[in-house]
Write an enzyme that holds these catalytic residues in place. Structure first.
Site, PDB file in Angstrom:
ATOM      1  N   SER A 240       0.809  -1.213   0.000  1.00  0.00           N
ATOM      2  CA  SER A 240       0.000   0.000   0.000  1.00  0.00           C
ATOM      3  C   SER A 240       0.848   1.272   0.000  1.00  0.00           C
ATOM      4  O   SER A 240       1.715   1.426  -0.849  1.00  0.00           O
ATOM      5  CB  SER A 240      -0.971  -0.048   1.174  1.00  0.00           C
ATOM      6  N   LYS A 244       4.147   2.083  -2.375  1.00  0.00           N
ATOM      7  CA  LYS A 244       4.582   3.279  -3.113  1.00  0.00           C
ATOM      8  C   LYS A 244       6.034   3.558  -2.724  1.00  0.00           C
ATOM      9  O   LYS A 244       6.895   3.867  -3.550  1.00  0.00           O
ATOM     10  CB  LYS A 244       3.724   4.506  -2.742  1.00  0.00           C
ATOM     11  N   TRP A 331     -10.081   0.636  -4.941  1.00  0.00           N
ATOM     12  CA  TRP A 331      -9.481   1.940  -4.593  1.00  0.00           C
ATOM     13  C   TRP A 331      -8.074   2.081  -5.178  1.00  0.00           C
ATOM     14  O   TRP A 331      -7.626   3.166  -5.514  1.00  0.00           O
ATOM     15  CB  TRP A 331      -9.469   2.060  -3.065  1.00  0.00           C
ATOM     16  N   HIS A 382      -7.704  -5.546   0.107  1.00  0.00           N
ATOM     17  CA  HIS A 382      -6.478  -4.753   0.221  1.00  0.00           C
ATOM     18  C   HIS A 382      -5.687  -5.251   1.431  1.00  0.00           C
ATOM     19  O   HIS A 382      -6.076  -5.001   2.579  1.00  0.00           O
ATOM     20  CB  HIS A 382      -6.902  -3.295   0.422  1.00  0.00           C
TER      21      HIS A 382
HETATM   22  C1  GTR Z   1      -5.399   4.538   1.836  1.00  0.00           C
HETATM   23  C2  GTR Z   1      -4.801   5.391   0.776  1.00  0.00           C
HETATM   24  C3  GTR Z   1      -4.074   4.558  -0.223  1.00  0.00           C
HETATM   25  C4  GTR Z   1      -3.237   3.467   0.426  1.00  0.00           C
HETATM   26  C5  GTR Z   1      -3.781   2.940   1.738  1.00  0.00           C
HETATM   27  C6  GTR Z   1      -2.799   2.223   2.664  1.00  0.00           C
HETATM   28  O1  GTR Z   1      -6.137   5.286   2.764  1.00  0.00           O
HETATM   29  O2  GTR Z   1      -5.843   6.116   0.146  1.00  0.00           O
HETATM   30  O3  GTR Z   1      -3.312   5.377  -1.090  1.00  0.00           O
HETATM   31  O4  GTR Z   1      -1.922   3.835   0.537  1.00  0.00           O
HETATM   32  O5  GTR Z   1      -4.342   3.919   2.503  1.00  0.00           O
HETATM   33  O6  GTR Z   1      -1.640   2.603   2.829  1.00  0.00           O
HETATM   34  O7  GTR Z   1      -3.246   1.248   3.290  1.00  0.00           O
END
Ligand code: GTR
Length: 401
Positions: A240, A244, A331, A382
């Site tokens: 996540s 990045k 997302w 996720h």
């Molecule tokens: C979310 C965010 C994403 C992602 C995620 C995470 O809220 O919108 O970009 O990075 O968090 O890190 O779990």
């Protein structure tokens, strides 16, 4: 004279193709160039400059080298299967160290390869091991944490599987490097690098993702100094927001031999132009500290991006890269993550490597592991799961075993 005119003409024809002006853009499509030389000389530097100046921000010029202090070591960890090491990485000017936790296979001869992976809530959440030192910066809550008790993220850290496959795992807590909230860069490592009178990063200077990536490079510094780890066989992995970060660390620090992005989404592997799920404007609004200030130029203006996120993946070439998605992670735009990997593949081919071996998004649980660009989509949410790690181990094995 004729010859001179001819040369001028040739120059006029060749120059526009060899340098990239600010108006010209690579956009969001496949990155196809005529030669490796041209990629290295012209396009790679232009794309790197863009990510440095307009996305994650430049790293500081000033160098700060951490001092490493071995706090603890045991060869009885994970029921005797692993050696555990805990190292404080002290930075001059920081009151708390970055705590590095390592598990590596016990009873092995020779150096072992490693996965470096930042964690979300403190080293103590990756396992129930009572010896893990809890960082002063970690959210412990009452009685060691309603928020992140020991082992809270156990399912994300299948240590026995990873160590059993012959790999070390080295992790640090993101909050030891830079807190994950908008504090106007008053805490964490940013202030260590301010010039006299500076109180926050300039518009083209690093945000929090840049700082985290810097932290991952300092883990690599430590691994280079540890004789039991093969620092030439180190993969950086992240989930996540930390996915990045892993991509950016991999793009900027060539010591990472393999790079893995798990569900990294917007500002990670996903193409921004598609505006599916999280967008540039949304991410900058919710997380104003992650990117450099210049990234705000692209809020509701994805068409203005000099290059999309496939450019970030291409910066990692020729080193193997793996992108992963999850079916219920709309997302993060799974298809956008897949397309970035696909569109970066021609750059791998310029190096004589094999790009992604499929041109259409595969079915769930049909990993594409043949190329030097790997991809899978897993059923579910996720998250980073045992299934994901099993693919990363297989992918790393191709290079490290
Ligand atoms: C979310 C965010 C994403 C992602 C995620 C995470 O809220 O919108 O970009 O990075 O968090 O890190 O779990």
């Amino acid at each position: 004279m004729k010859r001179f005119m001819f040369s001028l003409l040739m120059l006029a024809i060749s120059v526009p193709t060899m340098c990239v002006s600010a108006q010209q853009k690579y956009g969001a499509g496949p990155l196809e160039f005529s030669s490796l030389k041209e990629w290295k000389r012209v396009h790679r530097p232009a794309i790197m400059d863009f990510f440095l100046n307009d996305v994650y921000g430049n790293y500081p010029q000033k160098q700060i080298e951490p001092r490493f202090e071995l706090l603890e070591q045991s060869d009885k960890a994970l029921g005797g299967k692993a050696v555990r090491k805990q190292v404080a990485m002290h930075l001059e000017g920081m009151s708390t160290p970055i705590l590095l936790l390592i598990y590596q296979p016990a009873n092995v001869k020779g150096k072992v390869p490693a996965f470096v992976c930042m964690n979300f809530k403190g080293n103590h959440q990756i396992n129930i091991d009572p010896e893990i030192i809890i960082s002063a910066n970690a959210p412990t809550g009452k009685d060691l944490g309603t928020d992140a008790p020991r082992g809270a993220a156990l399912s994300r850290w299948p240590l026995e599987e990873i160590v059993g496959a012959g790999y070390a795992v080295a992790t640090i807590y993101r909050g030891d490097v830079d807190p994950d909230f908008d504090d106007n860069f008053q805490n964490g490592i940013h202030p260590l690098f301010y010039r006299a009178g500076q109180s926050k990063p300039d518009a083209e200077q690093w945000g929090t993702i840049g700082a985290w990536a810097w932290g991952l490079s300092r883990v690599m510094d430590y691994l280079e100094s540890d004789k039991s780890i093969d620092h030439k066989r180190v993969a950086v992995v992240g989930h996540s927001r930390l996915g990045k970060t892993a991509l950016w660390a991999g793009a900027t620090d060539e010591r990472f031999a393999v790079v893995v992005s798990n569900d990294s989404g917007c500002g990670g592997a996903a193409l921004s132009i598609r505006k599916v799920g999280e967008t540039v404007a949304k991410i900058n609004k919710s997380f104003p500290h992650w990117f450099c200030d210049n990234y705000n130029k692209y809020n509701d203006n994805e068409e203005g991006l000099f290059v999309d996120q496939q450019g970030l993946i291409a910066l990692i070439a020729p080193r193997p890269v793996y992108v992963a998605s999850a079916t219920e992670d709309a997302w993060a735009d799974p298809e956008g993550e897949f397309l970035s990997a696909l569109y970066a593949s021609p750059v791998y081919e310029l190096y004589g490597k094999k790009g992604l071996s499929v041109s259409k998004m595969p079915q769930p649980e049909q990993p594409s592991l043949d190329g030097d660009v790997g991809y899978h989509i897993r059923t579910g949410k996720h998250d980073i799961t045992l299934y994901d790690w099993q693919q990363y181990i297989k992918f790393a094995n191709k290079y490290f075993r």
